[in-house]
Design a protein around this motif. Structure first.
Motif, PDB file in Angstrom:
ATOM      1  N   HIS A  65      -7.530  -1.151  -9.367  1.00 30.89           N
ATOM      2  CA  HIS A  65      -7.397   0.124 -10.076  1.00 30.89           C
ATOM      3  C   HIS A  65      -5.969   0.636  -9.953  1.00 30.89           C
ATOM      4  O   HIS A  65      -5.125   0.035  -9.283  1.00 30.89           O
TER       5      HIS A  65
ATOM      6  N   CYS B 244      -0.099   4.037  -5.248  1.00 28.05           N
ATOM      7  CA  CYS B 244      -1.378   3.938  -5.984  1.00 28.05           C
ATOM      8  C   CYS B 244      -1.158   3.970  -7.487  1.00 28.05           C
ATOM      9  O   CYS B 244      -2.065   3.672  -8.258  1.00 28.05           O
TER      10      CYS B 244
ATOM     11  N   GLU C 226     -12.971   3.077   0.824  1.00 25.78           N
ATOM     12  CA  GLU C 226     -11.936   2.457  -0.002  1.00 25.78           C
ATOM     13  C   GLU C 226     -11.036   1.580   0.870  1.00 25.78           C
ATOM     14  O   GLU C 226     -10.564   0.536   0.448  1.00 25.78           O
TER      15      GLU C 226
ATOM     16  N   HIS D  88      -3.528  -2.420  -8.178  1.00 26.90           N
ATOM     17  CA  HIS D  88      -3.678  -2.885  -6.803  1.00 26.90           C
ATOM     18  C   HIS D  88      -5.169  -2.929  -6.514  1.00 26.90           C
ATOM     19  O   HIS D  88      -5.964  -2.360  -7.262  1.00 26.90           O
TER      20      HIS D  88
ATOM     21  N   HIS E 105      -8.771  -3.067  -3.808  1.00 21.95           N
ATOM     22  CA  HIS E 105      -9.411  -2.645  -2.562  1.00 21.95           C
ATOM     23  C   HIS E 105     -10.658  -3.476  -2.321  1.00 21.95           C
ATOM     24  O   HIS E 105     -11.322  -3.901  -3.269  1.00 21.95           O
TER      25      HIS E 105
HETATM   26 NI    NI Z   1      -6.131   2.435  -4.498  1.00 22.04          NI
END
Ligand code: NI
Length: 140
Positions: free
Chosen positions: A16, A35, A128, A41, A43
């Protein structure tokens, strides 16, 4: 009546980015930092789904873990695992793919199906990262 909760864990991996189209590039990076990376990137998410119910004495439980596992697979893991949360998940379109919005979305996907099984969804917890998680308990 004595009620108990049971919790099932599931994991999924997804990509995301956090980005607000209404802001300049500079502001996006100022607010979201790494971010906001253009090329996404990922998770390794971990979700804990907790349901509450009253034990049926004939079985010793109120919901079979296998049934809970199947619902989580169908409504959480399959739609999210190895997906791009910004581009691939219709119920996240137009929303920031923050852990907070994601945990609410997961609740909304699961809750109607759990209710059909006569269970009360008590909480969804979504990690996350190892250190960061969000909880949702439904609308108060
Ligand atoms: Ni993230």
């Amino acid at each position: 009546m004595k009620q108990v909760t049971i919790t099932r864990r599931a994991r999924f991996n997804a990509a995301h980015k956090l980005w607000n189209e209404g802001w300049s590039e500079e502001k996006n990076f100022e607010v979201f930092g790494k971010c906001a990376n253009h090329n996404w990137h990922g998770h390794n998410y971990e979700v804990f789904v907790t349901v509450r119910g009253t034990i049926d004495e004939s079985t010793g439980y109120f919901m079979n873990f296998t049934e809970l596992k199947a619902l989580i697979q169908e409504y959480v893991e399959e739609p999210l695992d190895h997906k791009n949360l910004n581009l691939d998940v219709p119920w996240l379109f137009g929303k920031q793919t923050s852990v907070e919005n994601l945990v609410i979305g997961i609740w909304e996907q699961l809750e109607p199906h759990l209710a059909k099984s006569g269970c009360v969804l008590e909480r969804v917890r979504l990690y996350e990262t190892e250190n960061n998680y969000a909880d949702y308990y439904g609308e108060s």
